[in-house]
Motif scaffolding. Structure first.
Motif, PDB file in Angstrom:
ATOM      1  N   LEU A 252       0.731  -0.959   0.179  1.00  0.00           N
ATOM      2  CA  LEU A 252      -0.303   0.139   0.060  1.00  0.00           C
ATOM      3  C   LEU A 252       0.447   1.009  -0.155  1.00  0.00           C
ATOM      4  O   LEU A 252       1.602   1.754   0.558  1.00  0.00           O
ATOM      5  N   SER A 253       0.414   1.897  -0.692  1.00  0.00           N
ATOM      6  CA  SER A 253       1.503   3.702  -0.830  1.00  0.00           C
ATOM      7  C   SER A 253       0.543   4.558  -0.704  1.00  0.00           C
ATOM      8  O   SER A 253      -0.569   4.582  -1.069  1.00  0.00           O
ATOM      9  N   ARG A 254       0.620   5.655  -1.421  1.00  0.00           N
ATOM     10  CA  ARG A 254       0.273   6.481  -1.474  1.00  0.00           C
ATOM     11  C   ARG A 254      -0.770   6.751  -3.127  1.00  0.00           C
ATOM     12  O   ARG A 254      -2.086   7.291  -2.406  1.00  0.00           O
ATOM     13  N   ASP A 255      -0.235   5.996  -3.589  1.00  0.00           N
ATOM     14  CA  ASP A 255      -0.177   6.338  -4.823  1.00  0.00           C
ATOM     15  C   ASP A 255      -1.246   5.008  -4.890  1.00  0.00           C
ATOM     16  O   ASP A 255      -2.827   5.319  -5.529  1.00  0.00           O
ATOM     17  N   THR A 256      -1.653   3.890  -4.189  1.00  0.00           N
ATOM     18  CA  THR A 256      -2.899   3.651  -3.933  1.00  0.00           C
ATOM     19  C   THR A 256      -3.837   3.803  -3.596  1.00  0.00           C
ATOM     20  O   THR A 256      -4.886   3.415  -3.548  1.00  0.00           O
ATOM     21  N   LEU A 257      -3.869   5.112  -2.326  1.00  0.00           N
ATOM     22  CA  LEU A 257      -4.363   5.311  -1.778  1.00  0.00           C
ATOM     23  C   LEU A 257      -5.457   6.390  -2.664  1.00  0.00           C
ATOM     24  O   LEU A 257      -6.577   6.800  -2.608  1.00  0.00           O
ATOM     25  N   VAL A 258      -4.837   7.709  -3.577  1.00  0.00           N
ATOM     26  CA  VAL A 258      -5.810   8.109  -4.425  1.00  0.00           C
ATOM     27  C   VAL A 258      -6.010   7.494  -5.818  1.00  0.00           C
ATOM     28  O   VAL A 258      -7.157   7.476  -5.975  1.00  0.00           O
ATOM     29  N   ARG A 259      -5.222   6.671  -6.010  1.00  0.00           N
ATOM     30  CA  ARG A 259      -6.662   5.834  -6.577  1.00  0.00           C
ATOM     31  C   ARG A 259      -7.972   5.458  -6.040  1.00  0.00           C
ATOM     32  O   ARG A 259      -8.896   5.657  -6.495  1.00  0.00           O
TER      33      ARG A 259
ATOM     34  N   GLU B   8      -1.417   3.504   8.662  1.00  0.00           N
ATOM     35  CA  GLU B   8      -0.101   4.779   8.561  1.00  0.00           C
ATOM     36  C   GLU B   8       0.539   4.016   7.356  1.00  0.00           C
ATOM     37  O   GLU B   8       1.307   2.568   6.951  1.00  0.00           O
ATOM     38  N   VAL B   9       0.191   5.257   6.160  1.00  0.00           N
ATOM     39  CA  VAL B   9       0.809   4.935   5.005  1.00  0.00           C
ATOM     40  C   VAL B   9       1.691   5.910   4.465  1.00  0.00           C
ATOM     41  O   VAL B   9       1.603   7.376   4.716  1.00  0.00           O
ATOM     42  N   PRO B  10       3.235   5.759   4.426  1.00  0.00           N
ATOM     43  CA  PRO B  10       3.938   6.671   4.243  1.00  0.00           C
ATOM     44  C   PRO B  10       4.347   7.454   3.278  1.00  0.00           C
ATOM     45  O   PRO B  10       3.725   7.252   2.051  1.00  0.00           O
ATOM     46  N   ALA B  11       4.545   8.915   3.025  1.00  0.00           N
ATOM     47  CA  ALA B  11       4.516   9.603   1.918  1.00  0.00           C
ATOM     48  C   ALA B  11       5.636   8.682   1.079  1.00  0.00           C
ATOM     49  O   ALA B  11       4.723   9.716  -0.299  1.00  0.00           O
ATOM     50  N   THR B  12       6.652   8.329   1.031  1.00  0.00           N
ATOM     51  CA  THR B  12       7.203   7.921  -0.366  1.00  0.00           C
ATOM     52  C   THR B  12       7.546   6.157   0.508  1.00  0.00           C
ATOM     53  O   THR B  12       7.064   5.660   1.460  1.00  0.00           O
ATOM     54  N   GLY B  13       7.599   5.592  -0.647  1.00  0.00           N
ATOM     55  CA  GLY B  13       7.470   3.846  -0.444  1.00  0.00           C
ATOM     56  C   GLY B  13       6.353   3.219  -0.481  1.00  0.00           C
ATOM     57  O   GLY B  13       5.038   3.681  -0.807  1.00  0.00           O
ATOM     58  N   GLU B  14       6.327   2.616   0.784  1.00  0.00           N
ATOM     59  CA  GLU B  14       4.369   1.441   1.009  1.00  0.00           C
ATOM     60  C   GLU B  14       4.818   0.711   1.845  1.00  0.00           C
ATOM     61  O   GLU B  14       5.960   0.946   2.863  1.00  0.00           O
ATOM     62  N   VAL B  15       3.676   0.431   2.161  1.00  0.00           N
ATOM     63  CA  VAL B  15       3.578  -0.163   3.568  1.00  0.00           C
ATOM     64  C   VAL B  15       3.198  -1.798   3.504  1.00  0.00           C
ATOM     65  O   VAL B  15       2.508  -1.681   2.078  1.00  0.00           O
ATOM     66  N   LEU B  16       3.431  -3.118   3.600  1.00  0.00           N
ATOM     67  CA  LEU B  16       3.106  -4.246   3.273  1.00  0.00           C
ATOM     68  C   LEU B  16       1.714  -4.427   4.158  1.00  0.00           C
ATOM     69  O   LEU B  16       2.096  -4.950   5.096  1.00  0.00           O
ATOM     70  N   LEU B  17       0.913  -4.609   3.624  1.00  0.00           N
ATOM     71  CA  LEU B  17      -0.428  -5.615   4.169  1.00  0.00           C
ATOM     72  C   LEU B  17      -0.120  -7.391   4.126  1.00  0.00           C
ATOM     73  O   LEU B  17      -0.456  -7.703   2.735  1.00  0.00           O
ATOM     74  N   GLU B  18      -0.341  -8.151   5.245  1.00  0.00           N
ATOM     75  CA  GLU B  18       0.086  -9.410   4.710  1.00  0.00           C
ATOM     76  C   GLU B  18      -1.571  -9.809   5.453  1.00  0.00           C
ATOM     77  O   GLU B  18      -2.120  -9.645   6.467  1.00  0.00           O
TER      78      GLU B  18
END
Length: 173
Positions: A42-49, A112-122
Motif C-alpha cells: 500500500l502506497s500513497r498512490d494506492t490511496l489516491v487511486r 499508516e501509509v508513508p509519504a514515500t515508499g509503501e507498507v505491506l499488508l499481510e
C-alpha cells in the motif's frame, strides 16, 4: 465490419503468483487449514487511486496535516480499501467471487501509509469451520502490518461445491 475473432476469456482461479489451481472443494477442507497467504503493498498512490474509485476524498487519507490534526499518526489507508484487499486471497483460492456469502471485519488499528515508499499488508486465510450440511465454510482472516494486527474478527462465509454430483453448491435445492 470487424473481422477480428475474439474468444471470451474463461475465469480461472489463480494464486497471487499466477499459478493456476482447481477451485477448492468443501469436502477437502479441514478446520485450521490455510487456504491463502498474500502480501499487498500500500502506497500513497494506492490511496489516491482508491479515493478516485470510491469517491472517499477524506483528507486523512492523503494530507499529513489533516491526519495529525484529526489525532492520527499520519495519513492512513481507507478502512474499506483494507477490507477489500484482505479478501482477495480468499477469492483467488475459491475461484468464484460470487461464492462469498458474507464477510465482516472489525477495524482494530489504522494502517499508516508513508509519504514515500509503501507498507505491506499481510493476510492469512484459515478455515475456521466447515458446515457440510449448509455447503459452506467459514474462513478466518488475519491481517497485519508488521506485528500490528489491523483487522479483528475478520470472517468470510463461502459456499463451495462438495465434489458429489448429487450435492448442489451452497446447500441450495
Amino acid at each position: 465490419m470487424n473481422t477480428d475473432a475474439h474468444t471470451p476469456a474463461q475465469p480461472v482461479a489463480k494464486e497471487p503468483t499466477g499459478a493456476v489451481h482447481p477451485p477448492i472443494d468443501l469436502t477437502s477442507l479441514t478446520k485450521g487449514q490455510e487456504i491463502a497467504r498474500t502480501t499487498h503493498p500500500l502506497s500513497r498512490d494506492t490511496l489516491v487511486r482508491y479515493a478516485g474509485a470510491s469517491g472517499d476524498f477524506n483528507p486523512i487519507h492523503y494530507n499529513d496535516t489533516a491526519a495529525t490534526e484529526a489525532g492520527l499518526p499520519g495519513v492512513i489507508a481507507h478502512g474499506m480499501l483494507t477490507m477489500g484487499i484482505a479478501i482477495n486471497g480468499v477469492i483467488e483460492a475459491i475461484g468464484d467471487p460470487t461464492a462469498v456469502r458474507s464477510y465482516s471485519v472489525r477495524f482494530t488499528s489504522p494502517i499508516e501509509v508513508p509519504a514515500t515508499g509503501e507498507v505491506l499488508l499481510e493476510v492469512v486465510a484459515v478455515v475456521g469451520a466447515v458446515d457440510e450440511e449448509a455447503g459452506t465454510a467459514r474462513i478466518d482472516l488475519t491481517a497485519q502490518v508488521g506485528e500490528t494486527k489491523v483487522l479483528g474478527r475478520a470472517r468470510a462465509t463461502v459456499a463451495l461445491p462438495t465434489g458429489r454430483a448429487d450435492a448442489p453448491v451452497g446447500g441450495a435445492a
